[in-house]
Write an enzyme that holds these catalytic residues in place. Sequence first.
Site, mmCIF file in Angstrom:
data_model
loop_
_atom_site.group_PDB
_atom_site.id
_atom_site.type_symbol
_atom_site.label_atom_id
_atom_site.label_comp_id
_atom_site.label_asym_id
_atom_site.label_seq_id
_atom_site.Cartn_x
_atom_site.Cartn_y
_atom_site.Cartn_z
ATOM 1 N N ARG A 87 25.931 22.062 5.406
ATOM 2 C CA ARG A 87 25.784 21.037 6.185
ATOM 3 C C ARG A 87 25.789 21.706 7.452
ATOM 4 O O ARG A 87 26.772 21.374 8.336
ATOM 5 C CB ARG A 87 26.836 19.960 5.402
ATOM 6 N N ARG B 292 15.653 26.169 0.600
ATOM 7 C CA ARG B 292 16.821 26.271 1.271
ATOM 8 C C ARG B 292 18.107 27.110 1.006
ATOM 9 O O ARG B 292 18.625 27.433 1.441
ATOM 10 C CB ARG B 292 16.764 24.559 1.914
ATOM 11 N N HIS C 264 14.752 22.515 10.030
ATOM 12 C CA HIS C 264 16.022 20.924 10.053
ATOM 13 C C HIS C 264 17.030 21.247 11.146
ATOM 14 O O HIS C 264 18.265 21.404 10.553
ATOM 15 C CB HIS C 264 16.422 20.390 8.494
ATOM 16 N N ASP D 128 16.660 7.963 11.259
ATOM 17 C CA ASP D 128 16.181 8.526 10.238
ATOM 18 C C ASP D 128 14.648 7.992 10.655
ATOM 19 O O ASP D 128 14.209 7.722 10.243
ATOM 20 C CB ASP D 128 15.687 8.408 9.109
ATOM 21 N N GLU E 186 13.775 17.208 14.154
ATOM 22 C CA GLU E 186 13.173 18.285 13.156
ATOM 23 C C GLU E 186 12.261 18.987 13.317
ATOM 24 O O GLU E 186 11.783 17.867 13.621
ATOM 25 C CB GLU E 186 13.485 17.881 11.582
HETATM 26 O O1 TA6 Z 1 15.783 15.094 7.676
HETATM 27 C C1 TA6 Z 1 15.930 13.933 7.350
HETATM 28 C C2 TA6 Z 1 16.484 13.874 5.648
HETATM 29 O O2 TA6 Z 1 15.381 13.954 5.507
HETATM 30 C C3 TA6 Z 1 17.263 11.936 6.030
HETATM 31 O O3 TA6 Z 1 16.307 11.579 4.821
HETATM 32 C C4 TA6 Z 1 18.099 12.624 5.082
HETATM 33 O O4 TA6 Z 1 18.350 12.875 3.034
HETATM 34 C C5 TA6 Z 1 18.800 14.109 5.761
HETATM 35 O O5 TA6 Z 1 17.387 14.738 5.323
HETATM 36 C C6 TA6 Z 1 19.571 15.087 4.396
HETATM 37 O O6 TA6 Z 1 19.380 15.712 4.876
HETATM 38 P P1 TA6 Z 1 20.005 17.066 4.395
HETATM 39 O O7 TA6 Z 1 20.504 18.331 4.600
HETATM 40 O O8 TA6 Z 1 21.374 16.621 3.250
HETATM 41 O O9 TA6 Z 1 19.240 17.363 2.647
#
Ligand code: TA6
Length: 282
Positions: free
Chosen positions: A51, A77, A150, A193, A251
């Site tokens: 995270r 990832r 991201h 988002d 991102e």
């Molecule tokens: O980049 C935004 C997103 O696609 C959001 O919709 C949310 O789902 C987030 O990524 C989740 O990121 P994570 O690191 O939890 O996969």
Amino acid sequence: MTALTQRSGTVAGTRYTAYDQGAHLAQWSVEGAPVVWVSEQARYAVGEPIRGGVPVCWPWFADGPDGRHRPAHGFARTAPWTLVEQEQGRARHRLTWQLTGADTDGLPGAQTYPTHFRLALTADIGPDLALTLAVRNTGDDELVFEAALHTYLAVGDVRQVEVLGLEGAGYYDKVLGRHARQEGPVRLEGETDRVYERSAAVVVDDPVQDRQLRVTPVGATHTVVWNPWADKAGAMADFGEQEWTGMLCVETARVGRDAVRLAAGQEHRMTARIETTGRDAR
Ligand code: TA6
């Protein structure tokens, strides 16, 4: 539980930590202040996403063009990348990880994707941080993919920042489920988002930390701005209490109709450069 292989270092007044799994730059601090954010509740386990940091989303973004791809943000990832180069100069450190189709055998989500690719992720670290994802098509058939770096940025209070550089851009609002156009700077007042149809230098103006963060993309087409806000963050085990106020994702992405269609033998490169600057004359 098998520990992840960690790479960390200090260079040019900055400190970084990265993991071979996912070629994941997990945190980057400048003069002791976090710039790339990572949760205090992040999990560092084999096959689990971390995270924070800069997850490498490939070969799809979120749930993919059809909304049915799993795992979210693709299998790279959490894949077992290999560190193939490491230069630790006085002024800059440069680390490069590699992932090929042969490395992804058996990974969740990889079963139905071609294996004729070679990825390289380079973290070029000094007073700024540049991450470059290079994808080479090593086969005879076209390779089609989405990609995103991201980036989780550390901010003083997400409710007080302004995001500059997206004024006038069209975007898809994933919270409201509709298209819209950005009027003025982006200010966040709730779960946000948005997939902006613009790839340009974006500045996060942070009055609480009295600094600006700049994310400069190369080879991208979209910019995603995300903060889960209190309820969504509260439902995630790897988000600490109230941590959501201290982060903002900006991102660097190639998604949707701008997915990359890579011919045999070709290479695509996408870079996100992250810099900290003082606040310009306000
Ligand atoms: O980049 C935004 C997103 O696609 C959001 O919709 C949310 O789902 C987030 O990524 C989740 O990121 P994570 O690191 O939890 O996969």
